[in-house]
Design a protein around this motif. Structure first.
Motif, PDB file in Angstrom:
ATOM      1  N   SER A  89       0.776  -1.215   0.037  1.00 23.32           N
ATOM      2  CA  SER A  89      -0.017  -0.030  -0.029  1.00 23.32           C
ATOM      3  C   SER A  89       0.930   1.165   0.032  1.00 23.32           C
ATOM      4  O   SER A  89       0.634   2.282  -0.776  1.00 23.32           O
ATOM      5  N   ALA A  90       2.191   1.276   0.700  1.00 19.96           N
ATOM      6  CA  ALA A  90       2.832   2.463   0.925  1.00 19.96           C
ATOM      7  C   ALA A  90       3.604   2.522  -0.462  1.00 19.96           C
ATOM      8  O   ALA A  90       3.519   3.663  -1.068  1.00 19.96           O
ATOM      9  N   GLN A  91       4.127   1.495  -1.094  1.00 23.14           N
ATOM     10  CA  GLN A  91       4.752   1.706  -2.460  1.00 23.14           C
ATOM     11  C   GLN A  91       3.848   2.112  -3.391  1.00 23.14           C
ATOM     12  O   GLN A  91       4.279   2.736  -4.335  1.00 23.14           O
TER      13      GLN A  91
ATOM     14  N   ALA B 242       6.393   6.753   5.572  1.00 23.17           N
ATOM     15  CA  ALA B 242       4.975   6.320   5.288  1.00 23.17           C
ATOM     16  C   ALA B 242       4.524   5.962   6.526  1.00 23.17           C
ATOM     17  O   ALA B 242       4.871   5.196   7.456  1.00 23.17           O
ATOM     18  N   TYR B 243       3.204   6.098   6.648  1.00 27.47           N
ATOM     19  CA  TYR B 243       2.179   5.474   7.887  1.00 27.47           C
ATOM     20  C   TYR B 243       1.194   4.953   7.042  1.00 27.47           C
ATOM     21  O   TYR B 243       0.341   5.439   6.108  1.00 27.47           O
ATOM     22  N   VAL B 244       0.702   3.824   7.699  1.00 24.07           N
ATOM     23  CA  VAL B 244      -0.629   3.027   7.070  1.00 24.07           C
ATOM     24  C   VAL B 244      -1.136   2.398   8.295  1.00 24.07           C
ATOM     25  O   VAL B 244      -0.588   1.813   9.087  1.00 24.07           O
ATOM     26  N   SER B 245      -2.587   2.847   8.234  1.00 24.30           N
ATOM     27  CA  SER B 245      -3.585   1.970   9.022  1.00 24.30           C
ATOM     28  C   SER B 245      -3.396   0.545   8.941  1.00 24.30           C
ATOM     29  O   SER B 245      -3.526   0.166   8.301  1.00 24.30           O
ATOM     30  N   VAL B 246      -3.441  -0.074  10.325  1.00 17.82           N
ATOM     31  CA  VAL B 246      -3.431  -1.368  10.401  1.00 17.82           C
ATOM     32  C   VAL B 246      -4.903  -2.147   9.949  1.00 17.82           C
ATOM     33  O   VAL B 246      -5.144  -2.775   9.239  1.00 17.82           O
ATOM     34  N   GLU B 247      -5.976  -1.267  10.706  1.00 21.50           N
ATOM     35  CA  GLU B 247      -7.280  -1.651  10.379  1.00 21.50           C
ATOM     36  C   GLU B 247      -7.825  -1.467   8.881  1.00 21.50           C
ATOM     37  O   GLU B 247      -8.950  -2.013   8.464  1.00 21.50           O
TER      38      GLU B 247
ATOM     39  N   TYR C 127      -5.646  -0.527   5.334  1.00 20.88           N
ATOM     40  CA  TYR C 127      -4.542  -0.283   4.662  1.00 20.88           C
ATOM     41  C   TYR C 127      -4.584   0.593   3.488  1.00 20.88           C
ATOM     42  O   TYR C 127      -3.744   1.081   2.922  1.00 20.88           O
ATOM     43  N   GLN C 128      -5.965   1.124   3.178  1.00 19.96           N
ATOM     44  CA  GLN C 128      -6.093   2.026   2.232  1.00 19.96           C
ATOM     45  C   GLN C 128      -5.910   3.226   2.580  1.00 19.96           C
ATOM     46  O   GLN C 128      -5.731   4.362   2.018  1.00 19.96           O
ATOM     47  N   THR C 129      -5.783   3.533   4.113  1.00 20.92           N
ATOM     48  CA  THR C 129      -5.532   4.794   4.445  1.00 20.92           C
ATOM     49  C   THR C 129      -4.019   5.032   4.841  1.00 20.92           C
ATOM     50  O   THR C 129      -3.620   4.301   5.723  1.00 20.92           O
TER      51      THR C 129
END
Length: 552
Positions: free
Chosen positions: A387-389, A428-433, A435-437
């Motif tokens: 998702s981050a990439q 990068a920060y990605v929400s665990v719950e 991952y589109q956020t």
């Protein structure tokens, strides 16, 4: 004939001794490698002394022609074969009896019950200045660069594997130096001079420490080889595995080598303690787990922990669970993290058959093996990386293995984004719950701010730490201001006389006016209020200047 037998037996024993020395073999027959070697040794010795007493083949002329038959020797005895059969039979019996087929409960229960914890309460709230942004690959590159600054040294030694550890509260990578070859070892048998430390939170903080020599090391030879020396001086009858290079609180280097035993026959290896060996003097002390010095961060081998977690998930309802009810397994990849001063192995858990969905996360103490379970449904580490990439796919950056952080109570993946040369370009920060956020930024603070905005605009409308969705403006007088340099640039901290209970932090890239701001200046700031004494500014304007510079 007897003379021939004695020579053959002596040769076999000599070859066995050489094998023991070259392979640093455990001499305890309760370990499978030693038991197998002893069975082979005794079989060969029995064969040498009994081969001529078994019998011989003879040719006899009969009516049907020549017939070959075997005639047993008159001195033939069965007892040597019985002894050899008993040895191999016992080895086979113990091997089969200690398999999961007969020890399924022991396989399942070797890892203690996962203690379910509350993530928001148990996990330290993230401090952006203490995030470990330097991974193992980058640490080795930075250490190699530091070594290259000393041409005479760089041609004599090579770097070993970096070890992440906490020394006097600072998170760093310690990288030992090894001999670059046999001739370098022969000409410098007193050891290689020192090691390199790389801060895990600041890529610019790299130091070469030359006050200590590393005489005993994996790359040395004969008695100075680490495993050879540890085996025959400290633990000839104990299992040894998973050595790590660690520093005590004074910076003195040691090797910490895990000791282990098998719980069921030849299965279920379990860490029992460690041999702590001085890299320079070779002095060592063997400790049980509950007696280890406080500076020792890790004893439990990572492969032991991962195997035990997978066994617990695989055999949760026994061996014959064909429906896969309640089965789980670890997600691909794991990492070392520190929480409240303790070292943990962190990995995600997924249901059997699920590819990108995590059912929770587990942290296992690397000394006591105490497991903590956090039931958080969401994306696996690999899904978060993808998702981050995807957010920066136009640049082709690669995401490092993520860390899970407590973003004011919300579980969040944090990772660095690196270019093809391994240099950090973004965060990068990605929400665990969900991952589109996801949010990225060229600094940690910028990425965090963008992440908070992404959370606020997400469909779920979730807030990070009760951050307000409304931006606030405040005009006031600078009471105090200071600055510090960090890996992402210069950070400024200021207190306004009108709100003395709040500490405002801001990256220097936000406004050029920050460098010229002094106590007593009138300023206008913008920020999203959060339930914290520290507020991160999104806008800054020094009103003392006739023409303000727009906020970034």
């Amino acid at each position: 004939m007897k003379h021939w037998k004695s020579k053959a037996a002596a040769l076999v024993v000599a070859l066995f001794a050489v094998y023991v020395l070259l392979n640093h073999m455990n001499l305890n027959p309760l370990y499978p490698e030693a038991a197998f070697a002893y069975c082979v040794l005794f079989t060969l010795l029995f064969a040498i002394f009994t081969v001529d007493k078994i019998g011989r083949f003879v040719m006899q002329q009969g009516t049907g022609g020549v017939r070959i038959s075997f005639v047993r020797h008159a001195q033939f005895r069965r007892w040597p074969f019985v002894i050899v059969g008993i040895l191999w039979g016992a080895f086979a019996l113990v091997s089969i009896g200690s398999s999961v087929l007969f020890q399924v409960n022991a396989f399942r229960d070797q890892m203690p019950e996962l203690k379910e914890m509350n993530f928001a309460e148990d996990f330290d709230t993230v401090d952006v200045s203490q995030l470990p942004i330097v991974d193992e690959e980058m640490a080795k590159k930075l250490a190699d660069k530091k070594l290259g600054e000393r041409p005479s040294l760089g041609s004599q030694v090579v770097l070993g594997e970096p070890t992440l550890q906490q020394v006097n509260g600072e998170l760093l990578w310690a990288v030992p130096t090894y001999h670059s070859g046999l001739f370098k070892w022969l000409t410098n048998m007193s050891g290689t001079p020192g090691y390199v430390t790389v801060s895990a939170t600041n890529p610019q903080d790299v130091e070469y420490v030359d006050g200590y020599s590393i005489k005993y090391q994996p790359g040395a030879y004969l008695w100075q080889n680490l495993l050879f020396y540890a085996r025959f001086t400290a633990a000839p009858f104990t299992g040894l595995t998973d050595y790590s290079f660690e520093l005590d609180d004074t910076g003195r280097p040691y090797w910490v080598i895990t000791t282990y035993r098998y719980l069921r026959g030849f299965s279920l290896p379990e860490a029992t303690g460690a041999v702590v060996l001085d890299c320079a003097t070779g002095e060592s002390e063997t400790y049980a787990i509950d007696q280890l010095p406080e500076w020792v961060d890790r004893v439990q081998p990572e492969d032991f922990i991962m195997t035990q977690l997978n066994n617990k998930g695989e055999y949760v309802h026994g061996y014959l669970n064909f429906s896969d009810k309640d089965k789980y397994r670890t997600s691909p990849g794991q990492t070392i993290i520190y929480n409240d001063g303790r070292c943990y192995l962190f990995t995600g858990l997924t249901s059997v058959g699920a590819d990108e969905s995590a059912i929770g996360f587990v942290m296992v103490d690397m000394v006591t093996k105490e497991p903590r379970l956090y039931r958080i449904s969401g994306a696996t580490e690999m899904a978060a990386q993808q998702s981050a990439q995807g957010k920066v796919q136009q640049y082709g950056y690669q995401a490092a293995f993520p860390l899970i952080v407590n973003m004011n109570g919300v579980p969040t993946y944090f990772m660095t984004l690196k270019d093809t040369e391994g240099l950090i370009k973004q965060y990068a920060y990605v929400s665990v719950e969900d991952y589109q956020t996801v949010a990225v930024g060229e600094s940690i603070s910028e990425a965090r701010l963008n992440y908070e905005k992404a959370i606020q605009s997400s469909p779920a409308g979730q807030l990070v730490g009760n951050v307000s969705t409304e931006k606030e403006q405040l005009t006031g007088t600078v009471l105090r201001i200071g600055s510090e340099y960090n890996p992402t640039g210069t950070a400024y901290y200021l207190v306004l006389a009108e709100e003395p209970q709040l500490l405002f932090s801001v990256q220097g890239s936000l406004s050029d006016e920050l460098a010229l701001t002094r106590e007593g200046d009138q300023v206008k700031v913008e920020y999203y209020p959060r339930e914290s004494a520290t507020q991160e500014l999104t806008g800054f304007d020094n009103l003392e200047f006739e023409q303000s510079i727009p906020a970034a």
